[in-house]
Write a protein that holds these residues in place. Sequence first.
Motif, short mmCIF file in Angstrom:
data_model
loop_
_atom_site.label_atom_id
_atom_site.label_comp_id
_atom_site.label_asym_id
_atom_site.label_seq_id
_atom_site.Cartn_x
_atom_site.Cartn_y
_atom_site.Cartn_z
N ARG A 181 0.87 -1.17 0.00
CA ARG A 181 0.00 0.00 0.00
C ARG A 181 0.91 1.22 0.00
O ARG A 181 1.94 1.23 0.65
CB ARG A 181 -0.87 -0.01 1.25
N GLY A 182 0.54 2.24 -0.76
CA GLY A 182 1.36 3.45 -0.82
C GLY A 182 0.73 4.51 -1.69
O GLY A 182 -0.47 4.47 -1.98
N TRP A 183 1.56 5.45 -2.13
CA TRP A 183 1.09 6.64 -2.83
C TRP A 183 1.70 6.75 -4.22
O TRP A 183 2.88 6.47 -4.41
CB TRP A 183 1.43 7.88 -2.00
N VAL A 184 0.85 7.15 -5.18
CA VAL A 184 1.27 7.34 -6.57
C VAL A 184 0.72 8.69 -7.03
O VAL A 184 -0.40 9.06 -6.68
CB VAL A 184 0.71 6.21 -7.47
N SER A 185 1.51 9.39 -7.83
CA SER A 185 1.03 10.64 -8.41
C SER A 185 -0.18 10.35 -9.28
O SER A 185 -0.16 9.40 -10.08
CB SER A 185 2.13 11.29 -9.25
N SER A 186 -1.21 11.15 -9.16
CA SER A 186 -2.44 10.91 -9.93
C SER A 186 -2.22 11.03 -11.43
O SER A 186 -2.98 10.47 -12.21
CB SER A 186 -3.54 11.86 -9.49
N GLN A 187 -1.17 11.72 -11.85
CA GLN A 187 -0.92 11.88 -13.28
C GLN A 187 -0.54 10.56 -13.95
O GLN A 187 -0.53 10.47 -15.17
CB GLN A 187 0.14 12.92 -13.52
N PHE A 225 -3.47 12.18 4.72
CA PHE A 225 -2.25 11.42 4.99
C PHE A 225 -1.77 11.80 6.38
O PHE A 225 -1.36 12.94 6.61
CB PHE A 225 -1.15 11.71 3.97
N VAL A 226 -1.89 10.87 7.31
CA VAL A 226 -1.40 11.06 8.67
C VAL A 226 -0.27 10.05 8.82
O VAL A 226 -0.53 8.85 8.96
CB VAL A 226 -2.52 10.83 9.71
N LEU A 227 0.95 10.53 8.76
CA LEU A 227 2.10 9.65 8.68
C LEU A 227 2.13 8.59 9.76
O LEU A 227 2.29 7.40 9.46
CB LEU A 227 3.40 10.48 8.72
N THR A 228 1.94 8.96 11.00
CA THR A 228 2.07 8.00 12.10
C THR A 228 1.09 6.84 11.96
O THR A 228 1.49 5.67 12.02
CB THR A 228 1.87 8.71 13.45
N SER A 287 2.10 3.07 10.68
CA SER A 287 1.87 2.00 11.65
C SER A 287 1.04 0.88 11.04
O SER A 287 1.26 -0.30 11.33
CB SER A 287 1.17 2.54 12.89
N SER A 288 0.11 1.23 10.18
CA SER A 288 -0.76 0.24 9.55
C SER A 288 -0.07 -0.55 8.44
O SER A 288 -0.44 -1.69 8.19
CB SER A 288 -1.99 0.92 8.96
N HIS A 289 0.93 0.06 7.76
CA HIS A 289 1.44 -0.56 6.55
C HIS A 289 2.95 -0.84 6.51
O HIS A 289 3.38 -1.64 5.68
CB HIS A 289 1.08 0.31 5.34
N TYR A 290 3.74 -0.20 7.36
CA TYR A 290 5.19 -0.30 7.17
C TYR A 290 5.97 -0.68 8.42
O TYR A 290 7.17 -0.41 8.51
CB TYR A 290 5.74 1.03 6.64
N GLY A 291 5.35 -1.32 9.38
CA GLY A 291 6.00 -1.65 10.64
C GLY A 291 7.36 -2.31 10.52
O GLY A 291 8.26 -2.05 11.31
N GLY A 292 7.58 -3.14 9.53
CA GLY A 292 8.85 -3.86 9.40
C GLY A 292 9.88 -3.20 8.51
O GLY A 292 10.97 -3.74 8.32
N ARG A 293 9.58 -2.05 7.96
CA ARG A 293 10.51 -1.40 7.02
C ARG A 293 11.63 -0.68 7.78
O ARG A 293 11.43 -0.16 8.87
CB ARG A 293 9.78 -0.40 6.13
#
Length: 165
Positions: A71-77, A104-107, A111-117
């Motif tokens: 899960r992450g972010w992509v430019s809409s273009q 987008f609330v970083l914390t 916490s939901s998607h990147y705990g092991g990164r």
Amino acid sequence: MKFKTALLAALLLAPTAALAAPGIVTVSTGLRAGPGTGFPLVDRIPEGARVNIHGCLRGNAWCDVSFSDDRGWVSSQYLEYLYRNHYVYLPDYVDVIDVPVVPFVLTSYWSSHYGGRSWYRRHAYWNNYWSSHQSVATRMTIDPRAARIGRAATRDAAIALERSG
């Protein structure tokens, strides 16, 4: 009591999952850990790959998507959105298709998607980064080289129909 808690959690999460809409990535691009090219790379998404679009920031410049197990972010273009059974270039149709506006609330997002990164532990740094880049992430600038798969597919289909009579 655990059952009630689990049921409540499922009910609260269900609408979020239902809001995701099918999309296509128009060019090979990075899936980022936040709305901006300065955020860590989560994965690479190949051109033409299908994604689920959960929503976009106010201003529609960056969208929260799911790809594979990430899960992450992509430019809409670089996104097309399934609308009336065909894909349309998201920036052109964003006002027509009512893409959900998501924050987008970083914390909480991390916490939901990147705990092991590896970069997950640097919350303070990335919160400062987000604070200083938030206004840039909500402004849409269109790259003229951004491909538009849906338009090309629609045009090619129309040409094929004309040829077949």
